[in-house]
Every structure is written in C-alpha cells, then in structure tokens.
Design a protein around this motif. Structure first.
Motif, mmCIF file in Angstrom:
data_model
loop_
_atom_site.group_PDB
_atom_site.id
_atom_site.type_symbol
_atom_site.label_atom_id
_atom_site.label_comp_id
_atom_site.label_asym_id
_atom_site.label_seq_id
_atom_site.Cartn_x
_atom_site.Cartn_y
_atom_site.Cartn_z
ATOM 1 N N LEU A 16 0.875 85.495 55.599
ATOM 2 C CA LEU A 16 -0.054 85.852 56.676
ATOM 3 C C LEU A 16 -1.508 85.597 56.304
ATOM 4 O O LEU A 16 -2.398 85.747 57.130
ATOM 5 N N ARG A 17 -1.777 85.223 55.064
ATOM 6 C CA ARG A 17 -3.158 84.911 54.672
ATOM 7 C C ARG A 17 -3.262 83.446 54.230
ATOM 8 O O ARG A 17 -3.695 82.588 54.976
ATOM 9 N N ASP A 18 -2.754 83.109 53.036
ATOM 10 C CA ASP A 18 -2.861 81.720 52.581
ATOM 11 C C ASP A 18 -2.009 80.819 53.496
ATOM 12 O O ASP A 18 -2.403 79.707 53.844
ATOM 13 N N GLY A 19 -0.847 81.330 53.898
ATOM 14 C CA GLY A 19 0.044 80.549 54.779
ATOM 15 C C GLY A 19 -0.620 80.278 56.106
ATOM 16 O O GLY A 19 -0.602 79.163 56.633
ATOM 17 N N ILE A 205 0.612 85.449 39.407
ATOM 18 C CA ILE A 205 0.331 84.021 39.465
ATOM 19 C C ILE A 205 0.427 83.548 40.902
ATOM 20 O O ILE A 205 1.189 84.087 41.698
ATOM 21 N N HIS A 206 -0.339 82.510 41.169
ATOM 22 C CA HIS A 206 -0.516 82.055 42.552
ATOM 23 C C HIS A 206 -0.688 80.538 42.460
ATOM 24 O O HIS A 206 -1.723 80.058 42.011
ATOM 25 N N CYS A 207 0.347 79.794 42.845
ATOM 26 C CA CYS A 207 0.303 78.343 42.596
ATOM 27 C C CYS A 207 0.353 77.544 43.893
ATOM 28 O O CYS A 207 1.128 77.853 44.804
ATOM 29 N N HIS A 208 -0.453 76.500 43.925
ATOM 30 C CA HIS A 208 -0.440 75.580 45.078
ATOM 31 C C HIS A 208 0.344 74.327 44.706
ATOM 32 O O HIS A 208 0.515 73.989 43.532
ATOM 33 N N ASP A 209 0.777 73.608 45.749
ATOM 34 C CA ASP A 209 1.809 72.595 45.554
ATOM 35 C C ASP A 209 1.305 71.152 45.652
ATOM 36 O O ASP A 209 2.072 70.259 46.004
ATOM 37 N N GLY A 241 0.493 73.454 50.465
ATOM 38 C CA GLY A 241 1.173 74.736 50.531
ATOM 39 C C GLY A 241 1.181 75.507 49.225
ATOM 40 O O GLY A 241 0.602 75.090 48.214
ATOM 41 N N ASN A 242 1.860 76.661 49.277
ATOM 42 C CA ASN A 242 1.976 77.560 48.128
ATOM 43 C C ASN A 242 3.411 77.491 47.604
ATOM 44 O O ASN A 242 4.284 76.889 48.234
ATOM 45 N N ALA A 243 3.653 78.170 46.481
ATOM 46 C CA ALA A 243 5.029 78.268 45.975
ATOM 47 C C ALA A 243 5.860 78.979 47.037
ATOM 48 O O ALA A 243 5.420 79.966 47.628
HETATM 49 ZN ZN ZN Z 1 -4.236 80.077 47.455
#
Ligand code: ZN
Ligand code: KIV
Length: 533
Positions: A16-19, A205-209, A241-243
């Motif tokens: 609901l935030r990064d997505g 951890i917070h990973c982008h793709d 996107g994110n993980a």
């Molecule tokens: Zn992010």
C-alpha cells in the motif's frame, strides 16, 4: 556472523506504500481498505499503509487502515522532516499497534547530489527524526535510503546512532536494486559485527528488483541474520518493483534447509486470493509465468512433465498448489442459488461484506451473471466482489450498450447512461475505428471527459466460451494515470464498464479539487462587516 536468537521472520508488507507508488497502481480508499483487510487475513506482521504527508488521500487511507485493522502493526512513512513525522504520527495514532517509519538517504551520491549535506548533518538529522518520532510512538523504524550504496563504515555509524536514539527496527534498503546476494549478505554480517548495540533492534531488509535479484538479496540478508523482510504482493513497487512477498515466504517454507529453518506467520493458502485481489485493484497484471502465483506456476504442458505429475506430483512440483491456495473449486453457485447460500459462500471465501453489500451484489451483478452463465465459479465471484469494491463512487452508470459492426462498415456504439447524482439519462451514439473505439468515443462525448488510453487488455476470468471477460485499462488524464477494470460476459460491455469507471474516478477527483479550491477562495475573501484593527 550474527547469532540468530529466533528463527521467526517478520513480514512487513509495503504493497500500500511502495507498491502503490508504481505508476498506474494507485488505489482508492475502498480498495486500500480491502487490501489491508486481506493482508491482515494473510497474517502479515506490519502493514505500511502509506506516506501521509504526500496527499490528503494518503493521510486518510493510513488513518482509516489504522482504525480498521487490529492485529498487525500499522506503519506510516515520513521523511526526516518534522512536519512529515507529525503527520505520520497523527495518521497512525488510532492504530492498536502504531509505527512511524522515517527515512533519510545516506549514500555519497544521494548526499552530494540530492540532499547537499555532509555526513555529520545526515547523522544529526537521522537522530533528531528518530527522537521526534519516538516522542509520538514507541515503535520507530529508521531506513538509511540507498544503504546498499552507502560506505559501509558510515552506514554502521548511522545504524548505531539511530539505535541509540530509540529506533526499534533499522531497515537496510537496496533502494535502486544494485545489490547482489553475496554483497548484501556481507553487508548485513558486517553490520552485525561492527555495530555494538545492534541486538537492541530488529534488522530489516528492503530490496528492489532492478536487476531481478530482489528476492535473492532478501533471502541472503535473512541468512545473514535479518529478521524483518519488506515485501509487496506480486512484487509491485517502484520501477521494477520490490521483493515479492509470496516468493520470499514460499522460499522460506519450501527450503528450510537452505534458510536455516526461518519461518513467518503467513497463511500461505491465502496467497493466491490475495495476489488476485492486488492484481485486480491495481490493474497490474501478474505474468503467467510469475513464480508462486502466476497462472502457469503449477501448469504442466509437456507430456513428460504431465505424465510425471500424474504418477507422483513431486516429480515436477516442489510446492503443493493447495499450499498457496490454488486448489480450484468447480461449480459452486448458479441461478437457483439463494441469497443466504451466496452470503455463506462469500464468507467461506474470506470476504467480509455488509448485509447491504451482499444484497446489492446478489440481486444485481450475481443474478445477471447467473442468468448468462450456466456455472458460476469462485473466480467469477472474486471478480464480481472486487469489481464492486474497485468501482469507486459512481457519477455515471451504464444502463445500456448496443454495438453494431459489419464487415467493411464502420462500427457504431449506442450508449445509454444515467447520472446518479441528478437522475438525468443520456443517450448518444458514436462510430470509431473499431467497436471499442466507438464505445470510448461515445462515453467521452457524453460525459465531457477526454482520456488518453495507454494500456488495454482483455482476458477470460474463467474458462469456456461463456466465461466472464475482464477488460483492464490504463488511461491518462492530464498528469494523472488511472487503472481500472470491468467485468462482463460480453467483452465490449466489460470494456465500456472499465472506461466509465476511469471517467467516474476522474470526475470524483475533479469535483473534490474544485470543492477544495472554492473553499480556499471563500477563506481568502475578507469577511464583510468584520471590524479590523
Ligand atoms: Zn522502496
Ligand atoms: O526503497 C527505499 O529505499 C524505500 C525507503 C523509503 C525504505 O522505499
């Protein structure tokens, strides 16, 4: 190497935030609440509900979710700026478990080019922000943005300082998807070795793709001792996107040998429905070959594979489809089903609808569908419920659509609309390059809203010639992108519904903006008769 006192990994969902930050994925309040409820059912530990300072809509969404969900922590994002932090604090105030998440870039490239700040100043701002957030909530997360490209010894200093200032979670983001699994594992281990107070906090951890390594990097960090994974449903998020939540969780579940027996509280049989819900409300289509939740994830076409699976499922399937909610239920309801049966079935499928919503759905779209289709599948029901939820407030309702096409002739669409606010009915016809073009032209002329269509997809929700068709589209109106969907057994009607839903959203927004402007103008006008000094 980090000691790992607990194998439990907390799932922090940022759909609901990064997505929602991914272009075209914006959701209205009803949709956000629907997703938040689904995330609660799924068992996520923390819901990052939005970035409250960015808009009144974001603020309202975080506040509404804080009031609605009870078990998960609800988190609001803020820059290390007092007004951001105060707004986030206000938005999560009513949550049973509130969290404020503050972030500040720490890498050289961001310090020099974006922030124009020296290391010392970054340290000071980070500490002050955590202290300010801490005054409003016990649970405070800090993220050194672009951590993966930050000089490791400076990163360690920042992490130590924010823990001393009271951060209960420190997140290490790979903001630009630059990390590799080995490099990220090393970085997390390095933090465990070089930050003396690190055990007072949870490392996330917070990973982008961007290079397709978000899930691998996340899992490598878990191996190194990270205890919170920041993920999104279907991996939606900024840029690539994110993980993906479903991939990280199923990797931990399926390979305890590889990931040290780490576990989460996710109810994996709800993964498929949750994925479909997010797909529908955001309009971001899940690729057929997407791991875990893609349509082909458990499909076997090749003769050798199909034969193997029939003899012994595990020959070609490393996960049981049922474990991710993919056991397909056949015929469930039809035109002879009653309202009570319909309501009971919705409940069993995990939908929480009010009596009024069930009645509206049952006597409206469900009856219509049951009349047109012999068999109504669970997928049909999901599509109905979600199209109801994502429709948003309506100004114009489609009453009737007639389309005429002939080989060599120009297609014509005749449309009847009702304005729900005024009761006015309109009827108009337009021709176009194709039937869809004709429908869209008629709708634009009748509502006075001209849109630019940027994406258009149609697909069958279920199988067979009488399947429901789903139209998804993305349109631009000035600087705004809107994604919508429409469902019907007739794909042209589905397309009309999707386009009208986009028009309705634009109108709601336009009316809200002009109401706000009028209010502002009224406030600025000097009050007549008022005595001034
Ligand atoms: Zn992010
Ligand atoms: O990618 C990122 O760095 C972020 C932070 C706000 C955590 O989304």
């Amino acid at each position: 190497m980090a000691d790992k006192p607990s194998r439990r990994v907390y799932v922090f969902d940022t759909t609901l935030r990064d997505g929602e930050q991914s272009p075209g994925a914006s959701m209205n309040l009803t949709e956000k609440l629907e997703v938040a409820r689904a995330l609660e059912r799924l068992g996520v530990d923390i819901i990052e509900a939005g970035f409250p300072i960015t808009s009144p809509d974001d603020f309202e969404a975080v506040r509404a979710i804080s009031r609605e969900v009870r078990r998960p922590t609800v988190c609001g994002l803020a820059r290390c700026v007092p007004k951001d932090i105060d707004r986030a604090a206000e938005a999560v105030r009513d949550a049973r478990h509130p969290r404020i998440h503050v972030f500040l870039a720490t890498s050289k490239i961001h310090r020099e080019f974006k922030l124009h700040k020296a290391r010392q100043e970054i340290l000071r701002l980070a500490v002050e922000a955590v202290e300010r957030a801490k005054a409003a909530a016990d649970d405070v997360e800090f993220s050194p943005e672009d951590a993966a490209r930050t000089e490791p010894e400076f990163l360690s200093r920042v992490v130590e300082a924010v823990i001393d200032a009271g951060a209960t979670t420190v997140n290490i983001p790979d903001t630009v998807g630059w990390a590799s699994p080995d490099g990220f594992r090393w970085l997390i281990e390095h933090l465990f070795e070089s930050v003396p107070n690190i055990r007072k906090t949870v490392i996330a951890i917070h990973c982008h793709d961007d290079l397709g390594m978000a899930v691998a990097n996340t899992l490598a960090a878990v191996q190194a001792g990270a205890r919170q994974v920041e993920v999104t449903i279907n991996g939606i998020g900024e840029r690539a996107g994110n993980a993906a939540l479903e991939e990280v969780v199923m990797a931990l579940n399926t390979r305890p040998d590889a990931f040290g027996g780490c576990w989460t509280n996710i109810r994996t049989p709800l993964l498929h429905t949750t994925s479909r819900l997010v797909e529908r409300v955001t309009g971001m289509v899940v690729a057929r070959n997407k791991a875990v939740v893609g349509e082909n994830a458990f499909a076997h076409e090749s003769g050798v594979h199909a034969d193997g699976v029939l003899k012994e499922r595990t020959t070609y399937e490393i996960m049981d489809p049922k474990s991710v909610g993919l056991a397909r239920s056949r015929l469930v309801l039809g035109k002879h089903s009653g309202r009570h049966q319909f309501k009971q079935h919705l409940k069993e499928m995990g939908f929480r609808l009010s009596d009024a919503q069930v009645t509206r759905l049952f006597f409206g779209p469900f009856k219509e569908l049951a009349d047109r289709k012999k068999e109504v599948f669970d997928e049909d029901i999901v599509a109905l419920v979600e199209s109801e939820a994502s429709a948003g407030p309506e100004t114009w309702r489609l009453c009737r659509l007639t389309v005429a096409t002939a080989t060599g002739g120009m297609p014509t669409a005749t449309v009847e609309l009702e304005n729900l606010a005024t009761g006015e009915c309109r009827r108009d016809a337009a021709s176009g390059d194709g039937p869809v073009d004709a429908i869209f032209k008629a709708l634009e002329r009748m509502t006075g809203v001209a849109l630019t269509l940027t994406e258009y997809h149609i697909r069958a929700v279920t199988q067979g010639t009488e399947a429901q068709g789903e139209a998804r589209l993305e349109v631009r109106y000035r600087d705004r992108t809107v994604s919508t969907r429409g469902v019907s057994t007739d794909v042209l009607e589905a397309s009309a519904r999707a386009y009208l839903s986009a028009i309705n959203r634009i109108l709601v927004r336009r009316n809200a903006v002009s109401a706000a402007r009028q209010k502002k103008r009224r406030r600025r006008q000097p009050q007549r008769g008022k005595v001034t000094g």
